[in-house]
Design a protein around this motif. Structure first.
Motif, PDB file in Angstrom:
ATOM      1  N   VAL A 227       0.829  -1.209   0.000  1.00 16.55           N
ATOM      2  CA  VAL A 227       0.000   0.000   0.000  1.00 16.55           C
ATOM      3  C   VAL A 227       0.863   1.259   0.000  1.00 16.55           C
ATOM      4  O   VAL A 227       0.627   2.189  -0.788  1.00 16.55           O
ATOM      5  N   LEU A 228       1.887   1.298   0.876  1.00 16.03           N
ATOM      6  CA  LEU A 228       2.654   2.537   1.048  1.00 16.03           C
ATOM      7  C   LEU A 228       3.743   2.708  -0.014  1.00 16.03           C
ATOM      8  O   LEU A 228       3.978   3.826  -0.473  1.00 16.03           O
ATOM      9  N   ARG A 229       4.402   1.622  -0.381  1.00 16.09           N
ATOM     10  CA  ARG A 229       5.519   1.761  -1.315  1.00 16.09           C
ATOM     11  C   ARG A 229       5.076   1.761  -2.765  1.00 16.09           C
ATOM     12  O   ARG A 229       5.621   2.506  -3.592  1.00 16.09           O
ATOM     13  N   HIS A 230       4.110   0.942  -3.100  1.00 16.70           N
ATOM     14  CA  HIS A 230       3.692   0.807  -4.498  1.00 16.70           C
ATOM     15  C   HIS A 230       2.456   1.652  -4.814  1.00 16.70           C
ATOM     16  O   HIS A 230       2.479   2.453  -5.744  1.00 16.70           O
ATOM     17  N   ALA A 231       1.404   1.461  -4.048  1.00 16.14           N
ATOM     18  CA  ALA A 231       0.151   2.152  -4.370  1.00 16.14           C
ATOM     19  C   ALA A 231       0.240   3.650  -4.081  1.00 16.14           C
ATOM     20  O   ALA A 231      -0.085   4.475  -4.947  1.00 16.14           O
ATOM     21  N   LEU A 232       0.688   4.003  -2.879  1.00 13.30           N
ATOM     22  CA  LEU A 232       0.709   5.423  -2.516  1.00 13.30           C
ATOM     23  C   LEU A 232       1.657   6.216  -3.403  1.00 13.30           C
ATOM     24  O   LEU A 232       1.359   7.352  -3.786  1.00 13.30           O
ATOM     25  N   LYS A 233       2.795   5.640  -3.746  1.00 15.90           N
ATOM     26  CA  LYS A 233       3.754   6.354  -4.590  1.00 15.90           C
ATOM     27  C   LYS A 233       3.156   6.691  -5.945  1.00 15.90           C
ATOM     28  O   LYS A 233       3.385   7.776  -6.487  1.00 15.90           O
ATOM     29  N   ASN A 234       2.391   5.778  -6.493  1.00 12.19           N
ATOM     30  CA  ASN A 234       1.790   6.020  -7.807  1.00 12.19           C
ATOM     31  C   ASN A 234       0.507   6.840  -7.724  1.00 12.19           C
ATOM     32  O   ASN A 234       0.031   7.346  -8.744  1.00 12.19           O
ATOM     33  N   ALA A 235      -0.052   6.957  -6.536  1.00 11.03           N
ATOM     34  CA  ALA A 235      -1.255   7.773  -6.352  1.00 11.03           C
ATOM     35  C   ALA A 235      -0.930   9.175  -5.859  1.00 11.03           C
ATOM     36  O   ALA A 235      -1.837   9.952  -5.571  1.00 11.03           O
ATOM     37  N   ALA A 236       0.354   9.505  -5.762  1.00 10.85           N
ATOM     38  CA  ALA A 236       0.753  10.742  -5.091  1.00 10.85           C
ATOM     39  C   ALA A 236       0.514  11.999  -5.917  1.00 10.85           C
ATOM     40  O   ALA A 236       0.393  13.089  -5.352  1.00 10.85           O
ATOM     41  N   ILE A 237       0.455  11.885  -7.257  1.00  8.10           N
ATOM     42  CA  ILE A 237       0.343  13.080  -8.100  1.00  8.10           C
ATOM     43  C   ILE A 237      -0.921  13.886  -7.778  1.00  8.10           C
ATOM     44  O   ILE A 237      -0.844  15.092  -7.496  1.00  8.10           O
ATOM     45  N   PRO A 238      -2.117  13.278  -7.800  1.00  6.46           N
ATOM     46  CA  PRO A 238      -3.311  14.065  -7.442  1.00  6.46           C
ATOM     47  C   PRO A 238      -3.275  14.567  -6.004  1.00  6.46           C
ATOM     48  O   PRO A 238      -3.775  15.657  -5.721  1.00  6.46           O
ATOM     49  N   ILE A 239      -2.688  13.791  -5.099  1.00  5.69           N
ATOM     50  CA  ILE A 239      -2.629  14.210  -3.696  1.00  5.69           C
ATOM     51  C   ILE A 239      -1.741  15.439  -3.546  1.00  5.69           C
ATOM     52  O   ILE A 239      -2.095  16.395  -2.850  1.00  5.69           O
ATOM     53  N   ILE A 240      -0.584  15.443  -4.209  1.00  4.49           N
ATOM     54  CA  ILE A 240       0.306  16.608  -4.156  1.00  4.49           C
ATOM     55  C   ILE A 240      -0.381  17.827  -4.761  1.00  4.49           C
ATOM     56  O   ILE A 240      -0.245  18.956  -4.254  1.00  4.49           O
ATOM     57  N   THR A 241      -1.114  17.622  -5.822  1.00  3.83           N
ATOM     58  CA  THR A 241      -1.824  18.739  -6.456  1.00  3.83           C
ATOM     59  C   THR A 241      -2.796  19.395  -5.488  1.00  3.83           C
ATOM     60  O   THR A 241      -2.811  20.624  -5.341  1.00  3.83           O
ATOM     61  N   VAL A 242      -3.619  18.592  -4.828  1.00  3.13           N
ATOM     62  CA  VAL A 242      -4.607  19.162  -3.923  1.00  3.13           C
ATOM     63  C   VAL A 242      -3.943  19.752  -2.681  1.00  3.13           C
ATOM     64  O   VAL A 242      -4.437  20.738  -2.113  1.00  3.13           O
ATOM     65  N   ILE A 243      -2.797  19.202  -2.256  1.00  2.31           N
ATOM     66  CA  ILE A 243      -2.080  19.782  -1.120  1.00  2.31           C
ATOM     67  C   ILE A 243      -1.550  21.161  -1.477  1.00  2.31           C
ATOM     68  O   ILE A 243      -1.659  22.112  -0.684  1.00  2.31           O
ATOM     69  N   GLY A 244      -0.970  21.299  -2.673  1.00  2.02           N
ATOM     70  CA  GLY A 244      -0.474  22.610  -3.094  1.00  2.02           C
ATOM     71  C   GLY A 244      -1.588  23.634  -3.204  1.00  2.02           C
ATOM     72  O   GLY A 244      -1.440  24.779  -2.753  1.00  2.02           O
ATOM     73  N   LEU A 245      -2.716  23.240  -3.781  1.00  6.07           N
ATOM     74  CA  LEU A 245      -3.851  24.158  -3.892  1.00  6.07           C
ATOM     75  C   LEU A 245      -4.403  24.522  -2.517  1.00  6.07           C
ATOM     76  O   LEU A 245      -4.794  25.674  -2.279  1.00  6.07           O
ATOM     77  N   THR A 246      -4.424  23.558  -1.599  1.00  6.03           N
ATOM     78  CA  THR A 246      -4.926  23.829  -0.252  1.00  6.03           C
ATOM     79  C   THR A 246      -4.039  24.830   0.457  1.00  6.03           C
ATOM     80  O   THR A 246      -4.530  25.754   1.128  1.00  6.03           O
ATOM     81  N   PHE A 247      -2.717  24.675   0.327  1.00  4.37           N
ATOM     82  CA  PHE A 247      -1.812  25.628   0.981  1.00  4.37           C
ATOM     83  C   PHE A 247      -1.979  27.031   0.407  1.00  4.37           C
ATOM     84  O   PHE A 247      -1.999  28.021   1.157  1.00  4.37           O
ATOM     85  N   ALA A 248      -2.114  27.122  -0.910  1.00  3.78           N
ATOM     86  CA  ALA A 248      -2.324  28.435  -1.526  1.00  3.78           C
ATOM     87  C   ALA A 248      -3.634  29.056  -1.054  1.00  3.78           C
ATOM     88  O   ALA A 248      -3.695  30.264  -0.767  1.00  3.78           O
ATOM     89  N   LEU A 249      -4.681  28.250  -0.942  1.00  3.94           N
ATOM     90  CA  LEU A 249      -5.965  28.762  -0.466  1.00  3.94           C
ATOM     91  C   LEU A 249      -5.888  29.167   1.002  1.00  3.94           C
ATOM     92  O   LEU A 249      -6.530  30.135   1.421  1.00  3.94           O
TER      93      LEU A 249
END
Length: 313
Positions: A227-249
């Motif tokens: 879950v953490l090494r394979h799945a989360l690493k490949n699912a990180a792009i949308p998560i990073i996007t929403v984190i960046g937008l949240t910080f800006a907001l």
């Protein structure tokens, strides 16, 4: 990579120029004399004439625009009417509580949202998954000012666990001031964790059913490693996007929370500037926040390279 960064920097410059144009037009579209509006109804004609001369409002509009853009690109955002100080100095004095509030709120939101979102996706359809989704929707629906007032009343006033409001006195040290930001950070963190939680869950659900995840399981890897090494690493792009937008907001949109907790940040400054008709401060804040927002978006895009080697610009 270099070409992409140059293209993005050019795009940032275009956006900043567009924001400068909007900030310039807003004041000029206000009905009446801008100088008289800034000074208020009690200003004398002589005072209005002096302010028009100081701000260059007697010049032709194209000359005013070029002067305004040139000064802004050099870091000169004008002089505050109320504080009688450069706008950049006024904004820097108010930037510290806003930046720390946004940073602490984001950390709290991540602590809440990411683990729950991952586990909810892993246990899809379970009672925990349904509870997490319902709680996230509730957190996103409740106004932040109501949550702030409730926390302020019970956790600060009645229980005395946190300071109720303010940012410490003029002589307060760093840790005392940070202590005043704990409660408002919790409020903003809870409210903004909802979006990150839902994106984390949705992104994890997209990859948990992929072939490489099943292959990793068939090789005997532990579930948490899968879950953490394979799945989360490949699912990180949308998560990073929403984190960046949240910080800006958070940086640009913490006005209500700063007002509830009486924090002397940039949001509180903007509200006061509107009430005082301090248009140079309003213009300067708009320019700074928009520039910061674009810069955070650029950093978010560059972070993709660190989490996913398949990304190429």
């Amino acid at each position: 990579m270099t070409r992409y960064i140059v293209q993005r920097m050019v795009g940032m410059l275009v956006v900043v120029l567009l924001v400068l144009t909007i900030a310039f037009v807003i004041v000029r579209l206000a009905p009446g004399d801008p100088a008289a509006l800034m000074l208020g109804p009690e200003a004398t004609p002589a005072e209005a004439a002096e302010l028009r001369e100081r701000l260059g409002l007697n010049e032709p509009i194209p000359i005013q625009y070029l002067s305004f853009v040139g000064n802004a690109l050099r870091g000169d955002l004008g002089t505050s009417i109320f504080f009688n100080q450069p706008v950049t100095r006024v904004l820097l004095a108010r930037a510290e509580p806003t930046v720390y509030l946004a940073l602490f709120s984001l950390i709290i939101a991540l602590i809440i949202a990411v683990p729950i979102g991952i586990y909810a996706a892993y246990r899809r359809g379970s009672w925990l998954d349904q509870t997490a989704i319902s709680t996230a929707m509730l957190a996103a629906s409740v106004p932040s000012f109501w949550t702030g007032l409730m926390f302020q009343r019970y956790l600060a006033t009645e229980l005395g666990w946190f300071p109720a409001a303010g940012y410490g006195g003029p002589d307060a040290d760093f840790w005392v001031r940070m202590g005043h930001l704990v409660l408002p950070s919790i409020v903003l963190g809870i409210v903004n964790s909802a979006l990150i939680l839902r994106f984390t869950r949705a992104s994890m659900l997209d990859v948990l059913g992929e072939d490489y995840v099943r292959t990793a399981r068939s090789k005997g890897m532990t579930e948490w490693r899968v879950v953490l090494r394979h799945a989360l690493k490949n699912a990180a792009i949308p998560i990073i996007t929403v984190i960046g937008l949240t910080f800006a907001l958070l940086v640009s949109g913490a006005v209500v929370t700063e007002r509830v907790f009486n924090i002397p940040g940039m949001g509180n400054l903007v509200v006061s500037a509107v009430l005082r008709r301090d248009y140079p401060v309003i213009q300067g804040t708009l320019i700074v926040v928009a520039t910061l927002y674009v810069f955070i978006n650029l950093l978010t895009d560059l972070l993709y390279l660190l989490v996913d080697k398949r990304v190429r610009y």
